[in-house]
Design a protein around this motif. Sequence first.
Motif, short mmCIF file in Angstrom:
data_model
loop_
_atom_site.label_atom_id
_atom_site.label_comp_id
_atom_site.label_asym_id
_atom_site.label_seq_id
_atom_site.Cartn_x
_atom_site.Cartn_y
_atom_site.Cartn_z
N PHE A 103 0.87 -1.18 0.00
CA PHE A 103 0.00 0.00 0.00
C PHE A 103 0.90 1.23 0.00
O PHE A 103 1.90 1.27 0.73
CB PHE A 103 -0.88 0.05 1.25
N PRO A 104 0.59 2.26 -0.78
CA PRO A 104 1.41 3.48 -0.77
C PRO A 104 1.20 4.27 0.52
O PRO A 104 0.09 4.31 1.06
CB PRO A 104 0.90 4.26 -1.98
N ILE A 105 2.29 4.89 1.01
CA ILE A 105 2.24 5.75 2.21
C ILE A 105 3.12 6.97 1.96
O ILE A 105 3.85 7.02 0.97
CB ILE A 105 2.72 5.01 3.47
N PRO A 106 3.11 7.97 2.85
CA PRO A 106 3.96 9.16 2.68
C PRO A 106 5.44 8.83 2.89
O PRO A 106 5.80 7.75 3.38
CB PRO A 106 3.46 10.12 3.76
N GLY A 107 6.30 9.80 2.57
CA GLY A 107 7.74 9.63 2.70
C GLY A 107 8.27 9.99 4.07
O GLY A 107 7.52 10.25 5.02
N ILE A 108 9.60 10.08 4.17
CA ILE A 108 10.27 10.17 5.46
C ILE A 108 10.02 11.46 6.23
O ILE A 108 10.15 11.49 7.44
CB ILE A 108 11.79 10.00 5.30
N THR A 109 9.66 12.54 5.54
CA THR A 109 9.46 13.80 6.26
C THR A 109 8.07 13.91 6.86
O THR A 109 7.77 14.87 7.57
CB THR A 109 9.69 14.98 5.32
N SER A 110 7.21 12.93 6.60
CA SER A 110 5.85 12.97 7.13
C SER A 110 5.85 12.76 8.64
O SER A 110 6.60 11.95 9.19
CB SER A 110 5.00 11.89 6.46
N ALA A 111 4.96 13.47 9.33
CA ALA A 111 4.79 13.28 10.77
C ALA A 111 4.13 11.95 11.09
O ALA A 111 4.03 11.57 12.26
CB ALA A 111 3.95 14.43 11.34
N LYS A 112 3.70 11.22 10.07
CA LYS A 112 3.00 9.95 10.28
C LYS A 112 3.93 8.74 10.32
O LYS A 112 3.48 7.63 10.57
CB LYS A 112 1.98 9.74 9.16
N VAL A 113 5.22 8.96 10.06
CA VAL A 113 6.15 7.84 9.92
C VAL A 113 6.21 6.99 11.19
O VAL A 113 6.14 5.76 11.14
CB VAL A 113 7.56 8.33 9.53
N ALA A 114 6.36 7.62 12.35
CA ALA A 114 6.48 6.86 13.59
C ALA A 114 5.22 6.03 13.84
O ALA A 114 5.30 4.86 14.25
CB ALA A 114 6.73 7.80 14.77
N GLY A 115 4.06 6.61 13.56
CA GLY A 115 2.81 5.87 13.75
C GLY A 115 2.71 4.70 12.78
O GLY A 115 2.26 3.61 13.17
N LEU A 116 3.12 4.90 11.54
CA LEU A 116 3.05 3.82 10.55
C LEU A 116 4.01 2.69 10.90
O LEU A 116 3.68 1.51 10.71
CB LEU A 116 3.35 4.38 9.16
N GLU A 117 5.19 3.02 11.41
CA GLU A 117 6.12 1.97 11.81
C GLU A 117 5.60 1.21 13.04
O GLU A 117 5.77 0.00 13.14
CB GLU A 117 7.51 2.56 12.06
N THR A 118 4.97 1.93 13.95
CA THR A 118 4.35 1.26 15.11
C THR A 118 3.26 0.32 14.65
O THR A 118 3.15 -0.83 15.11
CB THR A 118 3.77 2.32 16.07
N LEU A 119 2.46 0.78 13.75
CA LEU A 119 1.38 -0.03 13.19
C LEU A 119 1.94 -1.31 12.55
O LEU A 119 1.41 -2.41 12.77
CB LEU A 119 0.64 0.83 12.16
N CYS A 120 3.00 -1.18 11.77
CA CYS A 120 3.60 -2.35 11.13
C CYS A 120 4.14 -3.34 12.16
O CYS A 120 3.99 -4.56 11.99
CB CYS A 120 4.72 -1.91 10.19
N GLU A 121 4.76 -2.83 13.20
CA GLU A 121 5.30 -3.72 14.23
C GLU A 121 4.19 -4.50 14.93
O GLU A 121 4.33 -5.69 15.20
CB GLU A 121 6.09 -2.90 15.26
N LEU A 122 3.08 -3.83 15.22
CA LEU A 122 1.96 -4.51 15.88
C LEU A 122 1.36 -5.60 14.99
O LEU A 122 1.00 -6.68 15.46
CB LEU A 122 0.88 -3.50 16.25
N LEU A 123 1.29 -5.31 13.70
CA LEU A 123 0.65 -6.26 12.79
C LEU A 123 1.59 -7.40 12.38
O LEU A 123 1.15 -8.56 12.31
CB LEU A 123 0.17 -5.53 11.53
N GLY A 124 2.84 -7.09 12.09
CA GLY A 124 3.71 -8.13 11.56
C GLY A 124 5.17 -7.91 11.80
O GLY A 124 6.00 -8.26 10.95
N GLY A 125 5.54 -7.35 12.94
CA GLY A 125 6.93 -7.02 13.21
C GLY A 125 7.75 -8.13 13.84
O GLY A 125 8.92 -7.94 14.13
N GLY A 126 7.17 -9.28 14.10
CA GLY A 126 7.93 -10.35 14.72
C GLY A 126 7.01 -11.45 15.21
O GLY A 126 5.81 -11.48 14.90
N GLU A 127 7.55 -12.35 16.00
CA GLU A 127 6.81 -13.52 16.42
C GLU A 127 5.68 -13.22 17.40
O GLU A 127 4.82 -14.06 17.63
CB GLU A 127 7.77 -14.55 17.02
N THR A 128 5.69 -12.04 17.99
CA THR A 128 4.60 -11.67 18.90
C THR A 128 3.52 -10.86 18.21
O THR A 128 2.55 -10.45 18.84
CB THR A 128 5.15 -10.86 20.10
N SER A 129 3.68 -10.59 16.92
CA SER A 129 2.75 -9.71 16.21
C SER A 129 1.46 -10.44 15.85
O SER A 129 1.39 -11.67 15.82
CB SER A 129 3.41 -9.15 14.95
#
Length: 925
Positions: free
Chosen positions: A322-348
């Motif tokens: 899915f397309p998302i904004p680039g590195i200067t977006s204020a949403k980056v930290a939230g999107l990375e958190t979201l990814c970790e919760l969904l599929g960031g490792g064996e506890t996701s």
Amino acid sequence: MFPHQKNAAVSAAKGFRIEKLPIILLLLGALLMTAGCKIERTEQSDKLKVSQKTSAEDSAIKELKKEISEALSSGDGPHIIKLKNGMNLLIKEDTRFPLVNVRLFVHAGSSYETPDQAGISHLLEHMVFKGTDKRAPGQTALEIESVGGDMNAATSFDYTVYYVEVPENEWKLGMDIVTDMAFNAKIDPEELKSERDVVLSELERGEDNPGSRIFKTLQSIVWKDSSYQWPIIGYRETVEKISSEDIHAYIDRLYQPQSMLLSVVGKIDPQQVALEAEKLCGSLEATQPVVPPVKFATPENGKTTIKIIPGKWNKVYIGAAFPIPGITSAKVAGLETLCELLGGGETSKLYRKFKYEKRMVDSISVSSLTLQRSGMLYIFATLDADKVEEFWKELIIELSSIDFNQFTDREMERVSLNLEDSLFLTKETLSGLASKLGYFQFFENGQQAEENYLYDVKNITRQQLQKLYDEYFVPEKLASCMLTPEGFKTTEQDLEKIVADNWPAKKVTANESSVSGPGEASTIELANGSKLVFIPDTTLPYTAMSMYWSGGDADLTVEDQGLSALVSQSLTRGTASMNATELEDYVSDRAASIGASAGREVFAITSKFPSRFTADMFPLIKEILTAPRFAAEEIDRAKQDQISSIKRKEDRPVSLAFRNIFPFLFKNGTYSYYHLGVPANVENFTEENIRDFWAKQSSRPFVIAVCGDYDREALMNFAKELDAKLVLKDKPVEIPVPDWGTENKLKLTLPDRNQAHLMAIFPIPGMEDEEATAGLSLLRAALAGQSGLLFRDLRDKQGLGYTVTAFLWQAPKTGFMAFYIGTKPEQVEQAMAGFEKTVAMLQKDDLPEKEIQRAKNILNGEYYQEHQSLLSRSRESASLIVKGFEPDLDLKLIEKAGKMNAADVRILINKYLDWNKKYTLTVQP
């Protein structure tokens, strides 16, 4: 390249032609340029002119030093100095290692290309190693490796980077090499012709990798009609047409000083570095304005897009984006958190559901790639073909109904801690620190961006996550690529219909202790024969522990091959008091890692964790060792993972070669086994087999090596307790010297691939023969690397392959040296002839002294570069001691190699590199 871009050192390098020298460089270098002074009529007046000029120079240098001193006065750094031509300089002093890391970042990558230039950035990266105005082809690598340094360049979408890591006393050479490559690349047409063939070979090699094939397909969909849509390496038809004039024009357009950042990190004098940077870079002049990159608009496809690519694969590989904004977006930290919760490792969430509970996939992950102008959320899964439709339907249903209110405080805190931890740990190595500092400065104008990112990660709410999810996870923006075995019946339309039928409009949520220090380095003998090794390093508040036993495959019969690997995969999947998911949660909540591994003669468990969690982690490790769960369902999962790993290895040419190399070379014993076994045998292993193996393995004396800022007293108590509870004073397993195989040729076939892979292999002694080990290590260093003899001949001169190298494998009592090349199928015979020619040359003549010195420096440099992390140092000590060696063996071998000359090495060459006794292994399409 996906997870945590802020930690990654991406990108690569180009060339630049200096045409004008600014006043400041003329002043700094004037004492060496007095021949340029106008000659006056008398000796007296000549002296006066020179004296006046020298006075002006001294004044300019003093002024420059004053400016630098002011810039360096603000604490420990990193210090940022802007040169008069607009180039930024980042300096950070770090005295932990006798190394200096130099990087030059340039805003010039594949996204700056036009469609007919696709691949020019990457091709230029190759060409900077093919000579500059003052260095011949290969000389840059030769100079760096000759002092024991390491160098490379990389190309990304948004920037390129050149980097070297050198011993502290060679920092000037490192800066000179990096800037010379970037500013003075020669781009010789003849060299370009041969290197173009190498790049085309690399391009074909990428097509053999499932992940690469999928990503190239997805980027053309997600980033359609933008310069992110083509692969960084370009296309065959565009690369073939790029000329030296095209590359020079590209350099002239983009290599402007105001678009560059020079970073120098390590054991340095900051003021001297700043003066040297002005000397090397101050002469560049900005000839064109630099226009800030414009963000790319998100393509409006209006529907789900799915692409199926059939081929000779054992597994199905699925990528969804899915397309998302680039590195200067204020949403980056939230999107990375979201990814970790969904599929960031064996506890996701997705891993737990589809891998652990439903057992539909071999692996599944969710990650984010944030570039300068756009980004991508990426789901990747591997599974069997007969499960695709069922998995795809359930995945789509799951994605359509994610509710972040369902995530617990514990899960939220765990992800926040691990994202913070991943950034923090980049400081562990000099290269990681330099990469992180350079990234934030180059793309986000300073280190405050890191603080902002961490603040956002710690303070993100479930409501904010839900809003981000609903904004970006929508079926109309979904692009998917699937690699499937030939004969796969499901169509793209079938899968698109599943999305349409099962992803309705999104629901919107209504609401939003006291410890001892590490002490001195020492080795302690325990009561029952075990050993405890202390390696203090208080740089970071982390403990890295490696625990090794003799055993592993050495305890197996031929019928049991694969069992030790299965035990290592099962061991950390639960204890008597915790099931697998509870154990994973416990470890992840503490930003820790723990894992087991089996080798051909050892078994190991390793762990790394913030030292503040010592009181939690040691009891857990003890319970894993003394009361492993070995639950039937977890053993079954481990079996399927191991079988899947076998199949994946057989999908990749190089992995296939290494899977078969030991059974090919050795006739009997532990080294002749398939380490992962064969699927039919793995499937038949029982819980009783696993428990019997572990009971025998764990009862032997062990070696624990710990490195970091650990609690010495707690570790001592932990080791003594395990020694008393587990060890039965068995002698270490005896591993006989194996017999070599009687067949000396193995030809493997992997259809529908582009490249052939060739190894010429020579039997050599094991590590117990220190003289041979030291000398052959020296030979390997002379042959390998970008300035090595094999690379210079087979790649640089003959253009036979992208990767050409030599490597050693050694056990205590046996070993082998191998020459390797990946090349075109029709060039295998030519490559083999090149190997034979190299051996004949080595047997006939002594290596030149400069080659021997280069190899000695490489061995020394490699050692320190590879032993910066805490865990690498603890592993080294534990593994060497358990094999019967001193923990400083590697350093002793480097010292022994340092005393050898070319004649010593040639004796070993003639003794062990017998072309008539070689083994050859090939993988052909």
